[in-house]
Design a protein around this motif. Sequence first.
Motif, PDB file in Angstrom:
ATOM      1  N   UNK A 138      10.248   3.415 -70.739  1.00  0.00           N
ATOM      2  CA  UNK A 138      11.658   3.310 -70.363  1.00  0.00           C
ATOM      3  C   UNK A 138      11.801   2.940 -68.898  1.00  0.00           C
ATOM      4  N   UNK A 139      10.960   3.555 -68.044  1.00  0.00           N
ATOM      5  CA  UNK A 139      10.998   3.234 -66.618  1.00  0.00           C
ATOM      6  C   UNK A 139      10.579   1.792 -66.384  1.00  0.00           C
ATOM      7  N   UNK A 140       9.528   1.343 -67.070  1.00  0.00           N
ATOM      8  CA  UNK A 140       9.090  -0.050 -66.947  1.00  0.00           C
ATOM      9  C   UNK A 140      10.210  -1.003 -67.335  1.00  0.00           C
ATOM     10  N   UNK A 141      10.856  -0.702 -68.465  1.00  0.00           N
ATOM     11  CA  UNK A 141      11.926  -1.568 -68.956  1.00  0.00           C
ATOM     12  C   UNK A 141      13.119  -1.573 -68.004  1.00  0.00           C
TER      13      UNK A 141
ATOM     14  N   UNK B 166      -1.212  -4.875 -55.878  1.00  0.00           N
ATOM     15  CA  UNK B 166      -1.260  -4.690 -57.336  1.00  0.00           C
ATOM     16  C   UNK B 166      -2.690  -4.837 -57.826  1.00  0.00           C
ATOM     17  N   UNK B 167      -3.356  -5.857 -57.329  1.00  0.00           N
ATOM     18  CA  UNK B 167      -4.738  -6.093 -57.740  1.00  0.00           C
ATOM     19  C   UNK B 167      -5.636  -4.950 -57.306  1.00  0.00           C
ATOM     20  N   UNK B 168      -5.409  -4.423 -56.084  1.00  0.00           N
ATOM     21  CA  UNK B 168      -6.266  -3.359 -55.561  1.00  0.00           C
ATOM     22  C   UNK B 168      -6.020  -2.037 -56.278  1.00  0.00           C
TER      23      UNK B 168
ATOM     24  N   UNK C 239      -1.276  -5.313 -65.166  1.00  0.00           N
ATOM     25  CA  UNK C 239      -0.673  -6.384 -65.967  1.00  0.00           C
ATOM     26  C   UNK C 239       0.839  -6.217 -66.025  1.00  0.00           C
ATOM     27  N   UNK C 240       1.298  -4.978 -66.279  1.00  0.00           N
ATOM     28  CA  UNK C 240       2.734  -4.703 -66.323  1.00  0.00           C
ATOM     29  C   UNK C 240       3.371  -4.913 -64.953  1.00  0.00           C
ATOM     30  N   UNK C 241       2.696  -4.386 -63.920  1.00  0.00           N
ATOM     31  CA  UNK C 241       3.243  -4.497 -62.564  1.00  0.00           C
ATOM     32  C   UNK C 241       3.370  -5.957 -62.145  1.00  0.00           C
ATOM     33  N   UNK C 242       2.365  -6.744 -62.456  1.00  0.00           N
ATOM     34  CA  UNK C 242       2.406  -8.157 -62.081  1.00  0.00           C
ATOM     35  C   UNK C 242       3.514  -8.888 -62.830  1.00  0.00           C
ATOM     36  N   UNK C 243       3.718  -8.527 -64.100  1.00  0.00           N
ATOM     37  CA  UNK C 243       4.780  -9.161 -64.889  1.00  0.00           C
ATOM     38  C   UNK C 243       6.149  -8.873 -64.280  1.00  0.00           C
TER      39      UNK C 243
ATOM     40  N   UNK D 217       8.357   1.659 -54.616  1.00  0.00           N
ATOM     41  CA  UNK D 217       8.315   3.074 -55.011  1.00  0.00           C
ATOM     42  C   UNK D 217       7.580   3.231 -56.345  1.00  0.00           C
ATOM     43  N   UNK D 218       7.858   2.325 -57.265  1.00  0.00           N
ATOM     44  CA  UNK D 218       7.191   2.339 -58.574  1.00  0.00           C
ATOM     45  C   UNK D 218       5.674   2.223 -58.403  1.00  0.00           C
ATOM     46  N   UNK D 219       5.243   1.341 -57.520  1.00  0.00           N
ATOM     47  CA  UNK D 219       3.811   1.183 -57.284  1.00  0.00           C
ATOM     48  C   UNK D 219       3.199   2.437 -56.684  1.00  0.00           C
ATOM     49  N   UNK D 220       3.907   3.061 -55.749  1.00  0.00           N
ATOM     50  CA  UNK D 220       3.401   4.278 -55.109  1.00  0.00           C
ATOM     51  C   UNK D 220       3.255   5.412 -56.122  1.00  0.00           C
TER      52      UNK D 220
END
Length: 416
Positions: A203-206, A265-267, A239-243, A227-230
Motif C-alpha cells: 500500500x505504501x509503495x502504491x 538505490x543501487x547501494x 527494483x521497486x524503488x527504481x521504478x 524518506x521512503x529510502x531511509x
Amino acid sequence: MLNWRNCLLIRHRFKMKNFVISAWACILSLLFMDAVFAQKVAFDSKADTVYISGKIGQLNAPQQLWIYMGDEKWDSIPVKDGVFSYQKVTKLPAYGAIMVKYKPYYEGVAGHTNFFGDMDLKSLFFEAGRTTIHSPNDSLKGHAIIKGSAIQQQHEDWLTKRRAISSRQRAIALRFDKATPEQLQSEDFLVAYENEMRAVEQSLDSLLRAEVKQHPHSLVTQIAFFEYMRTQEGSLDSTKALAIFELFTPLFKESAVGKNIRESIAAIGKPQEVVRTPEVGEQAPEFTQMDLNDRPITLEQFKGQYVLLDFWASWCLPCRKVNPELVGVYQQFKDQNFTVLGISLDDDKAKWKKAIEDDKLTWWQVSDLQGWGNAVAKSYGIQAIPQNFLVDPSGKIVGKNLSIAELHATLTKLSN
C-alpha cells in the motif's frame, strides 16, 4: 514445520521509521540530513521572498518561536500574544519547520542550551508568497491551520494519506505484541502476520508511486521518496524503488541529486550474499565464539550429547516470549544427555546479559556482539530469528526450526 522465515519481518517492520518513530523524530531526521542533501532537494530553487505571519494562541516571552527554511540556519521570530510576522529572501521552494520553544534557548546560558528540548515542531514547505499559520492554543499540534502555500497543502494531503497506512501497521504491530507464545509458534499466525505486513508495504509503495506520478517535479515528493529510502534501508527492494524513481521528471533524474539517488538505490538495494542453511542429515558447521566472560566456546566441546543451537537476541520479542517454555524443556531433559547453546545476535553486551538473567537462561551463551553480522549466524545462513538446530552426539543435524512441542516430542523419543 514452522516457517521461522516469517519472523524476519519483525526485524524489518519494527525498524520502519515512517511507521513507528515519533513525528518529531521523523521530521528532524529529514531536516538535518547533511547539507549536500539539502542542496540536492532544492536543486532547481531560485531566490525569492517568503512572508510568514499568523497567531499561535497567546504565546509570549519567555516562550519562543523559531523557523527554519532549509538553509542550515534557525531564525528566532518575535512573538507577542501569539501574533508574529516574518519575511525572508531565500532559495525557494524549501523544506523546513516552525518550532515553539516552551523553555527558551539562549546560546551559552546554563540551563537553556538544549535547543530541541521542551518544544513543539511542525514541518513546513515554503514557497514564494504569503503563508499564514493560526492555532487556537500555544501549540502546533493538531489544530494549526496553514493557508496560502500550495506545496504545503500537497504535503498535508500526503501526510493524511500516509497516516492511514501507518495506522493499519500500528494495529497489526499491537496485535503481534500481544501474541501468546503459542501464537508465535503457529505457522498460520505468522503467515497471516507476514501477509498483513506485506499488504501494508504494498500500500505504501502504491501510494508513493501515485504521488510521484501526480507530482513528478515536486519537492514534497522528492522528500517523501528520500524518506521512503531511509525507512526501507536494509530491506529496500531496489527494483521497486527504481521504478518509482523513474516517474520523476527527466530534469530531476539527470540533476546531481537525481544521479546520487540512483546510486543510493543501487547501494542500499545491492543484494547480499546468502549463505546456504545446513539441512537435517548434514554435519553442523564447526565454530568458536566467546561467552559472557570472554572465554572461547566451540561446538566441538559438545560432542557426545544432544545440543540445541538456539539463535536469538535480547531485542527479539518472539525469542523472549518462547524462552520460558524452552527453559522448561531444558530443565526436564538437561540430565538426559541434552543441553542448549544460545547464539545471540545482540550488539550490546549489557542488554544481552540482562536478557539472560531476566529469562533465567542457565545454559551456555555465546556472541560476537555483531548483531546480524554474527559470524556463526552467517555461517548457518540465519536470515530470521528465532531459529534452531538440534545436533546429535556425532555432530549431525537431526532437527531444524523445531517448535517447543516438536522439540519436546523429539527429546522424549530420544530418551526412551
